[in-house]
Design an enzyme around this catalytic site. Sequence first.
Site, PDB file in Angstrom:
ATOM      1  N   GLU A  44       0.816  -1.196  -0.060  1.00  0.00           N
ATOM      2  CA  GLU A  44       0.042  -0.090  -0.009  1.00  0.00           C
ATOM      3  C   GLU A  44       0.852   1.085   0.050  1.00  0.00           C
ATOM      4  OE1 GLU A  44      -2.692  -0.246   3.303  1.00  0.00           O
ATOM      5  OE2 GLU A  44      -3.676  -1.962   2.408  1.00  0.00           O
ATOM      6  N   GLU A  93      -5.051  -8.783   1.118  1.00  0.00           N
ATOM      7  CA  GLU A  93      -5.651  -8.587   2.270  1.00  0.00           C
ATOM      8  C   GLU A  93      -7.092  -8.335   2.099  1.00  0.00           C
ATOM      9  OE1 GLU A  93      -4.055  -5.154   4.613  1.00  0.00           O
ATOM     10  OE2 GLU A  93      -2.112  -5.707   4.336  1.00  0.00           O
TER      11      GLU A  93
HETATM   12  O1  IFM Z   1      -3.931  -3.250   9.392  1.00  0.00           O
HETATM   13  C1  IFM Z   1      -3.995  -2.501   8.163  1.00  0.00           C
HETATM   14  C2  IFM Z   1      -2.807  -3.070   7.328  1.00  0.00           C
HETATM   15  O2  IFM Z   1      -1.612  -2.933   7.846  1.00  0.00           O
HETATM   16  C3  IFM Z   1      -2.632  -2.519   5.699  1.00  0.00           C
HETATM   17  N1  IFM Z   1      -3.960  -2.675   5.260  1.00  0.00           N
HETATM   18  C4  IFM Z   1      -5.158  -2.365   6.094  1.00  0.00           C
HETATM   19  C5  IFM Z   1      -5.113  -2.879   7.156  1.00  0.00           C
HETATM   20  C6  IFM Z   1      -6.398  -2.401   8.060  1.00  0.00           C
HETATM   21  O3  IFM Z   1      -6.437  -1.193   8.155  1.00  0.00           O
END
Ligand code: IFM
Length: 451
Positions: free
Chosen positions: A167, A352
């Site tokens: 990200e 994720e």
């Molecule tokens: O916890 C975060 C992660 O570190 C990066 N993506 C989003 C998740 C939830 O906010």
Amino acid sequence: MAQRATFPSNFVWGAATASYQIEGGHTDGGKGQSIWDKFSHTPGKIANGDTGDVACDHYHRYADDVALMSRMGLRSYRFSIAWPRIFPEGKGKFNRAGIEFYQRLVDRLLEHRILPFATLYHWDLPQALQEKGGWANRDVAHYFRDYAAAVYEALGDRVHHWITHNEPWVTAVLGYTTGVHAPGLADPRQGVAAAHNLLLSHGEAVLAMRDISAKGLHVGITLNLSPAYPASDSDQDVAAARKADAYQNRWFLDPVFKGRYPEDLLEMFGDLGTGIVADDLPVISVPIDFLGVNYYSRQIVRHDPAAPNGIGRVREPSSEYTAMDWEVYPDGLYTLLTRLERDYGPELYITENGAAYEDILTPDNKVHDDRRIAYLRGHLNACHRAIRDGAKLRGYFVWSLLDNFEWAFGYTRRFGVAYVDYQDQRRILKDSARWYRETISENGPELEEQA
Ligand code: IFM
């Protein structure tokens, strides 16, 4: 018997975490200070003054955590490497004890036949490099390349799946433009420069790793993506949604896959874009093996003259929201995956996807997190439909294996499928972990009504 959405037989089923969010051991094994060590110790930055000093104590409990993954039936595990464990000062002196921790972790995973996916950067920059300007300084891209090469030299014999950045949008925007994340700067010009240098560092790292050995290497980048839906059919709302898409999605997708920045984004940046160096684009767009997608929610956008770039947000009152106040919208994932196939065409992993809820541990040590199960089931069904319609989706990682340090929210948000009791560090499988184990063993969740 429930009908199932069956996935391809080689589909990768996993769970994800990140170093600063779970490891603790913040000074152990010669680790240097990271920007999150510094930021979390700055009063007023994190809810309740929480820090990642101990977090889930995974640095000391990794062997038990791998055993837990095995009990959960996981086939793969995505973790990140803390740069300051490897180069405590960001560059120069290599810290053997740091890399040995990850070698031990990976060896354990392999013993349990769990496929490692390693992320090189999930936000914990060595503080020593922040003192040189952090990601706003182009030299840091070169230091990242050297760090990536050193880690790949040490682990590439046993880790074949690599993610350069997690990200980078969040690093640039929340870290440099709004300042709610480390290093806490509120300077949009530095935000744009940081984004560009992150992209450059990605390309340089991929090239360096391939130079060392391309054999068996699968390397990609993970982006946080969110489709933008116009609040109405009006031309103004449609135009605002298009801008939101440029800012949220195409800012990183286009340089990586098309070797150019979107025109409409450059227009929006105007003279804030001085940190963008067009000559870097061939390096930034070096071919990669896959795109990692982090998806949590969609955005609904309306034209709002008072908002920056006229991009206003709308809340859909009839929707369900998670404890992060994020709308639950599985169909957005279908829209995103099929759009990625149509416009860019890479192999994909969901690196994720998950939800925070106010979990309650019952006196008999259970967590009945039905809403999380519904969230995961809905999103996996969306994945299934996207594969059916042509998306080259190869795997799915739930966020997260464990409850953990949720950045500015500290420990107040629980994303894990395993509950963590921060008093004694017990891990307790939530109902969602049992549901996920069954989903993995059946190679797919219960089928839902098709949208
Ligand atoms: O916890 C975060 C992660 O570190 C990066 N993506 C989003 C998740 C939830 O906010």
